[in-house]
Design a protein around this motif. Structure first.
Motif, mmCIF file in Angstrom:
data_model
loop_
_atom_site.group_PDB
_atom_site.id
_atom_site.type_symbol
_atom_site.label_atom_id
_atom_site.label_comp_id
_atom_site.label_asym_id
_atom_site.label_seq_id
_atom_site.Cartn_x
_atom_site.Cartn_y
_atom_site.Cartn_z
ATOM 1 N N TRP A 9 40.548 37.921 25.745
ATOM 2 C CA TRP A 9 39.184 38.449 25.737
ATOM 3 C C TRP A 9 38.497 38.146 27.061
ATOM 4 C CZ3 TRP A 9 40.898 34.701 22.234
ATOM 5 C CH2 TRP A 9 41.437 35.214 21.049
ATOM 6 N N LYS A 10 37.263 38.614 27.199
ATOM 7 C CA LYS A 10 36.479 38.370 28.420
ATOM 8 C C LYS A 10 35.358 37.360 28.191
ATOM 9 C CE LYS A 10 38.067 41.673 31.259
ATOM 10 N NZ LYS A 10 39.036 41.183 32.180
ATOM 11 N N TRP A 11 34.959 37.136 26.934
ATOM 12 C CA TRP A 11 33.759 36.345 26.661
ATOM 13 C C TRP A 11 33.838 34.906 27.155
ATOM 14 C CZ3 TRP A 11 34.771 32.195 23.638
ATOM 15 C CH2 TRP A 11 35.816 32.287 22.719
ATOM 16 N N GLN A 12 35.037 34.325 27.255
ATOM 17 C CA GLN A 12 35.150 32.938 27.706
ATOM 18 C C GLN A 12 34.898 32.798 29.203
ATOM 19 O OE1 GLN A 12 38.135 34.565 26.535
ATOM 20 N NE2 GLN A 12 38.566 35.059 28.665
ATOM 21 N N ASP A 13 34.966 33.895 29.953
ATOM 22 C CA ASP A 13 34.805 33.828 31.406
ATOM 23 C C ASP A 13 33.467 33.206 31.813
ATOM 24 O OD1 ASP A 13 37.242 35.084 31.365
ATOM 25 O OD2 ASP A 13 36.491 37.013 32.095
ATOM 26 N N GLY A 14 32.400 33.501 31.099
ATOM 27 C CA GLY A 14 31.087 32.947 31.393
ATOM 28 C C GLY A 14 30.906 31.516 30.921
ATOM 29 N N ARG A 15 31.921 30.971 30.288
ATOM 30 C CA ARG A 15 31.827 29.607 29.758
ATOM 31 C C ARG A 15 32.733 28.626 30.497
ATOM 32 N NH1 ARG A 15 31.717 31.578 23.482
ATOM 33 N NH2 ARG A 15 29.701 32.627 23.634
#
Length: 129
Positions: A9-15
């Motif tokens: 996924w991509k959502w972890q990139d900002g974390r």
């Protein structure tokens, strides 16, 4: 040594972490005990979360450097904190350090009831070379 990042996924990139890190052709592994805001004389800090996080980072950096590794070699980083909301209120300090050092790691943030004495955050790392 080769590190391959696995992110379905991509959502972890900002974390500032990854879902998986595969390491191939490694020469050695360094397991670093939890580093917290302990001063060189062995006294525990009673400062706020951001100050303790910065000192814990400094202590982790010292161990990594003395072992002859680079911070970018961190493959796993576990954060123990006595207060999730307070840790996430200073998460920018953590993510900036991750970015500055080009660390590509998996991370777990775990809230614990207590840490030693007055400590509120501890960083435990595994590095590969």
């Amino acid at each position: 040594m080769e590190k391959r990042i696995i992110n379905p996924w991509k959502w972890q990139d900002g974390r500032s972490y990854n879902q998986g890190v595969e390491v191939k052709h490694s020469e050695s592994t360094l397991y670093v005990a939890g580093q917290a805001a302990v001063h060189p004389d062995g006294t525990s800090s009673d400062a706020d979360m951001r100050t303790q996080l910065l000192l814990a980072i400094h202590n982790l950096e010292q161990v990594v450097s003395q072992a002859g590794y680079e911070l970018k070699n961190i493959a796993r980083l576990t954060v123990y904190t006595t207060n999730h909301p307070e840790f996430f209120s200073v998460f920018d300090t953590f993510t900036e350090w991750i970015a500055e050092n080009e660390i590509k790691q998996v991370t777990s943030v775990i809230e614990v009831k207590t840490l030693y004495e007055t400590l509120c955050v501890e960083l435990e790392a595994t590095l590969v070379k």
